[in-house]
Write a protein that holds these residues in place. Structure first.
Motif, PDB file in Angstrom:
ATOM      1  N   SER A   1       0.822  -1.220   0.000  1.00  0.00           N
ATOM      2  CA  SER A   1       0.000   0.000   0.000  1.00  0.00           C
ATOM      3  C   SER A   1       0.851   1.263   0.000  1.00  0.00           C
ATOM      4  O   SER A   1       0.372   2.347   0.338  1.00  0.00           O
ATOM      5  CB  SER A   1      -0.926   0.002   1.215  1.00  0.00           C
ATOM      6  N   ILE A   2       2.106   1.135  -0.388  1.00  0.00           N
ATOM      7  CA  ILE A   2       3.059   2.245  -0.364  1.00  0.00           C
ATOM      8  C   ILE A   2       3.304   2.756  -1.782  1.00  0.00           C
ATOM      9  O   ILE A   2       3.526   1.976  -2.701  1.00  0.00           O
ATOM     10  CB  ILE A   2       4.384   1.793   0.282  1.00  0.00           C
ATOM     11  N   ILE A   3       3.267   4.064  -1.948  1.00  0.00           N
ATOM     12  CA  ILE A   3       3.511   4.698  -3.249  1.00  0.00           C
ATOM     13  C   ILE A   3       4.653   5.686  -3.090  1.00  0.00           C
ATOM     14  O   ILE A   3       4.658   6.502  -2.162  1.00  0.00           O
ATOM     15  CB  ILE A   3       2.260   5.432  -3.774  1.00  0.00           C
ATOM     16  N   LYS A   4       5.615   5.633  -3.981  1.00  0.00           N
ATOM     17  CA  LYS A   4       6.736   6.563  -3.995  1.00  0.00           C
ATOM     18  C   LYS A   4       6.814   7.254  -5.353  1.00  0.00           C
ATOM     19  O   LYS A   4       6.643   6.616  -6.391  1.00  0.00           O
ATOM     20  CB  LYS A   4       8.056   5.827  -3.734  1.00  0.00           C
ATOM     21  N   VAL A   5       7.082   8.553  -5.334  1.00  0.00           N
ATOM     22  CA  VAL A   5       7.260   9.334  -6.553  1.00  0.00           C
ATOM     23  C   VAL A   5       8.720   9.751  -6.652  1.00  0.00           C
ATOM     24  O   VAL A   5       9.283  10.283  -5.686  1.00  0.00           O
ATOM     25  CB  VAL A   5       6.359  10.579  -6.563  1.00  0.00           C
ATOM     26  N   LEU A   6       9.331   9.505  -7.805  1.00  0.00           N
ATOM     27  CA  LEU A   6      10.724   9.884  -8.040  1.00  0.00           C
ATOM     28  C   LEU A   6      10.774  10.933  -9.142  1.00  0.00           C
ATOM     29  O   LEU A   6      10.572  10.617 -10.315  1.00  0.00           O
ATOM     30  CB  LEU A   6      11.550   8.660  -8.456  1.00  0.00           C
ATOM     31  N   PRO A   7      11.030  12.198  -8.792  1.00  0.00           N
ATOM     32  CA  PRO A   7      11.183  13.224  -9.829  1.00  0.00           C
ATOM     33  C   PRO A   7      12.562  13.151 -10.469  1.00  0.00           C
ATOM     34  O   PRO A   7      13.504  12.599  -9.889  1.00  0.00           O
ATOM     35  CB  PRO A   7      11.010  14.523  -9.033  1.00  0.00           C
ATOM     36  N   GLY A   8      12.674  13.678 -11.678  1.00  0.00           N
ATOM     37  CA  GLY A   8      13.960  13.710 -12.353  1.00  0.00           C
ATOM     38  C   GLY A   8      14.436  12.360 -12.824  1.00  0.00           C
ATOM     39  O   GLY A   8      15.642  12.147 -13.019  1.00  0.00           O
ATOM     40  N   TYR A   9      13.530  11.439 -13.056  1.00  0.00           N
ATOM     41  CA  TYR A   9      13.891  10.086 -13.483  1.00  0.00           C
ATOM     42  C   TYR A   9      14.177  10.072 -14.990  1.00  0.00           C
ATOM     43  O   TYR A   9      13.369  10.554 -15.786  1.00  0.00           O
ATOM     44  CB  TYR A   9      12.755   9.126 -13.145  1.00  0.00           C
ATOM     45  N   ASP A  10      15.312   9.485 -15.382  1.00  0.00           N
ATOM     46  CA  ASP A  10      15.691   9.495 -16.790  1.00  0.00           C
ATOM     47  C   ASP A  10      15.901   8.092 -17.360  1.00  0.00           C
ATOM     48  O   ASP A  10      16.606   7.907 -18.355  1.00  0.00           O
ATOM     49  CB  ASP A  10      16.962  10.325 -17.004  1.00  0.00           C
ATOM     50  N   GLY A  11      15.248   7.105 -16.746  1.00  0.00           N
ATOM     51  CA  GLY A  11      15.373   5.733 -17.213  1.00  0.00           C
ATOM     52  C   GLY A  11      14.163   5.291 -18.011  1.00  0.00           C
ATOM     53  O   GLY A  11      13.270   6.090 -18.327  1.00  0.00           O
ATOM     54  N   PRO A  12      14.098   4.009 -18.365  1.00  0.00           N
ATOM     55  CA  PRO A  12      12.965   3.476 -19.127  1.00  0.00           C
ATOM     56  C   PRO A  12      11.679   3.525 -18.318  1.00  0.00           C
ATOM     57  O   PRO A  12      11.691   3.441 -17.084  1.00  0.00           O
ATOM     58  CB  PRO A  12      13.385   2.032 -19.426  1.00  0.00           C
ATOM     59  N   ARG A  13      10.552   3.658 -19.017  1.00  0.00           N
ATOM     60  CA  ARG A  13       9.262   3.738 -18.350  1.00  0.00           C
ATOM     61  C   ARG A  13       8.909   2.399 -17.692  1.00  0.00           C
ATOM     62  O   ARG A  13       9.325   1.338 -18.159  1.00  0.00           O
ATOM     63  CB  ARG A  13       8.153   4.105 -19.351  1.00  0.00           C
ATOM     64  N   PRO A  14       8.145   2.442 -16.612  1.00  0.00           N
ATOM     65  CA  PRO A  14       7.715   1.198 -15.956  1.00  0.00           C
ATOM     66  C   PRO A  14       6.909   0.311 -16.903  1.00  0.00           C
ATOM     67  O   PRO A  14       6.122   0.807 -17.708  1.00  0.00           O
ATOM     68  CB  PRO A  14       6.834   1.701 -14.811  1.00  0.00           C
TER      69      PRO A  14
ATOM     70  N   PRO B   1      12.851   1.933 -10.067  1.00  0.00           N
ATOM     71  CA  PRO B   1      13.756   2.746 -10.891  1.00  0.00           C
ATOM     72  C   PRO B   1      15.226   2.383 -10.684  1.00  0.00           C
ATOM     73  O   PRO B   1      15.639   2.011  -9.583  1.00  0.00           O
ATOM     74  CB  PRO B   1      13.471   4.173 -10.411  1.00  0.00           C
ATOM     75  N   TYR B   2      15.993   2.517 -11.750  1.00  0.00           N
ATOM     76  CA  TYR B   2      17.449   2.358 -11.724  1.00  0.00           C
ATOM     77  C   TYR B   2      17.884   1.006 -11.148  1.00  0.00           C
ATOM     78  O   TYR B   2      18.952   0.904 -10.532  1.00  0.00           O
ATOM     79  CB  TYR B   2      18.093   3.484 -10.912  1.00  0.00           C
ATOM     80  N   ASN B   3      17.037  -0.013 -11.340  1.00  0.00           N
ATOM     81  CA  ASN B   3      17.370  -1.345 -10.819  1.00  0.00           C
ATOM     82  C   ASN B   3      17.720  -1.313  -9.336  1.00  0.00           C
ATOM     83  O   ASN B   3      18.593  -2.046  -8.865  1.00  0.00           O
ATOM     84  CB  ASN B   3      18.524  -1.967 -11.621  1.00  0.00           C
ATOM     85  N   ASN B   4      17.033  -0.419  -8.618  1.00  0.00           N
ATOM     86  CA  ASN B   4      17.178  -0.314  -7.158  1.00  0.00           C
ATOM     87  C   ASN B   4      18.570   0.147  -6.728  1.00  0.00           C
ATOM     88  O   ASN B   4      19.074  -0.246  -5.665  1.00  0.00           O
ATOM     89  CB  ASN B   4      16.833  -1.642  -6.479  1.00  0.00           C
ATOM     90  N   ASP B   5      19.186   0.992  -7.541  1.00  0.00           N
ATOM     91  CA  ASP B   5      20.508   1.552  -7.209  1.00  0.00           C
ATOM     92  C   ASP B   5      20.361   2.526  -6.039  1.00  0.00           C
ATOM     93  O   ASP B   5      19.706   3.559  -6.146  1.00  0.00           O
ATOM     94  CB  ASP B   5      21.068   2.279  -8.443  1.00  0.00           C
TER      95      ASP B   5
END
Length: 455
Positions: free
Chosen positions: A367-380, A387-391
């Motif tokens: 039930s957790i939602i996270k927003v990552l701004p400035g993301y430059d990788g492939p779309r979900p 994102p970023y393979n959990n880097d």
């Protein structure tokens, strides 16, 4: 006006929330930065809530707002569930603080033991911070060792013993914390998450009393734990004779009735709980192996007792609310509903970002939602996306504070209250709430773009 969040957004914000603006002026004469919790600070001012029910709260100007704070994670049934309200009202008439043992604490403790796999014995506290502090003291008494290991980015409350490295930036590896002495911090070993080899090396070097881990990863999932990490950590700590503390203050009774340890099929030595355990009222507890919990008992086999007073331990009102909540959660249906709503919301928000060509991403678990701004990788591509393979370095980083304030304001103007860059759903959130939120998110994106925050 300062235009701290963009000209148009700020103008509309003052117009929609005038009474909150006035109350914030009063608050600034009373409280540092005008707030009573760091997370409630926002520019140009926070909103003031009058009442709440279900998934909605209503501010002092009469605005109806869908809530995703979920009581800082303390609510899984939504606001003011009738069963919980009645339980607390009935108890108020009987007494709010007996300064004595009472039957409700027995029922409350038995429910914790029934639902939580590691719950052999229980000790109630007033907060999650106290529960994690207790876990460390118990571990030190039981093992005779002093060092503690934690993971960078993981939050375990604000006490001196674990406050370091809970938030970015992580470039200063001394992890200095204002107000915390070197003597305290020298006993803490901080590791990057998701690296079992590193954990094994650190155990060999430092011989710690315990390792504490936030069960859903850095600050409820900014950097999720890799599949198998918790199971590997449990096996490694068992093999090396190191106590494992699972901090389930957020995940407990949220991801499943038995928390993340139920989902992963492991049993930690100790578990810290709070938030949902008290049904939305103040309260927490430490639970775990009976032999370890004896460190709090009088005349125990360790020859040392962990002193534990606490005026509001197992307060009757918190016990009444907690019993009500745990009985409702017991069959798992509230957790399932909240998790389902979370998945729907993540999917819908990512669709908006793709359609609007915005370089943000939405991810999360349960039930957790996270927003990552400035993301430059492939779309979900699905809801398993991280994102970023959990880097760790690319996910657990600071974001533009001005953008963050503008984002929250833009959502509030469209009837949604978001917890910074994160959110939590409850069993009270309906499909209509989710649809409304997705539309509000889209309008908020348009407002941010109009004020120059998004290209």
């Amino acid at each position: 006006m300062s235009q701290a969040v963009g000209q148009q957004i700020e103008t509309e914000f003052f117009a929609k929330f005038p009474t909150s603006s006035q109350m914030y002026q009063r608050a600034c004469t009373l409280f540092p930065s005008g707030v009573t919790h760091d997370g409630r600070y926002m520019q140009p001012f926070p909103i003031y809530v009058d009442h709440a029910t279900g998934s909605h709260k209503y501010d002092v100007d009469g605005n109806d707002i869908i809530d995703y704070w979920s009581g800082h994670g303390a609510l899984i049934m939504g606001h003011s569930h009738p069963q919980m309200v009645k339980a607390v009202q009935d108890q108020v008439a009987k007494g709010t603080h007996f300064g004595a043992c009472h039957e409700l604490e027995l029922e409350w403790g038995e429910l914790v033991r029934k639902l939580v796999p590691s719950g052999e014995m229980v000790r109630f506290t007033s907060s999650g911070t106290e529960a994690t502090m207790m876990a460390l003291r118990v571990s030190r008494i039981a093992t005779g060792k002093t060092k503690v290991m934690k993971f960078a980015g993981h939050f375990h409350g604000w006490h001196d013993l674990l406050a370091q490295a809970a938030e970015p930036p992580h470039d200063d590896k001394t992890y200095k914390m204002p107000g915390v002495t070197h003597g305290v911090s020298d006993e803490l070993v901080i590791l990057r998450p998701n690296d079992l080899d590193l954990v094994e090396q650190a155990i060999a070097e430092h011989d710690p009393a315990c390792i504490i881990v936030e069960a859903t990863g850095s600050r409820w999932g900014v950097v999720p734990l890799d599949d198998g990490f918790l199971q590997g950590l449990r096996q490694l700590t068992a093999d090396k004779g190191v106590l494992l503390i699972m901090d389930e203050v957020i995940s407990g009774f949220r991801v499943a009735p038995g928390g993340m340890q139920e989902v992963c099929g492991i049993v930690p030595d100790l578990t810290s709980l709070a938030k949902i355990v008290a049904g939305g009222l103040p309260g927490g507890c430490l639970t775990g192996r009976a032999d370890l919990m004896q460190a709090i008992a009088f005349d125990n086999g360790f020859g040392k007792k962990m002193k534990h007073p606490g005026t509001y331990n197992a307060n009757p009102l918190s016990a009444a609310a907690g019993i009500s909540a745990l009985k409702l959660i017991e069959d798992g249906e509230p957790c399932r509903k909240a998790n389902e709503s979370g998945a729907k919301l993540r999917l819908g928000l990512n669709e908006v970002l793709t359609r609007k060509n915005v370089n943000w991403a939405v991810y999360g678990q349960f039930s957790i939602i996270k927003v990552l701004p400035g993301y430059d990788g492939p779309r979900p591509v699905d809801d398993n996306f991280v994102p970023y393979n959990n880097d760790f370095d690319r996910l657990d980083c600071k974001h533009d504070a001005r953008l963050g304030h503008a984002f929250r304001c833009a959502l509030l103007l469209n009837g949604v209250d978001w917890f910074g860059w994160g959110a939590m759903t409850t069993a009270a959130h309906t499909d209509d709430d989710i649809s409304f939120t997705i539309n509000a998110f889209e309008r908020a994106i348009d407002a941010l773009r109009a004020d120059g925050f998004i290209d």
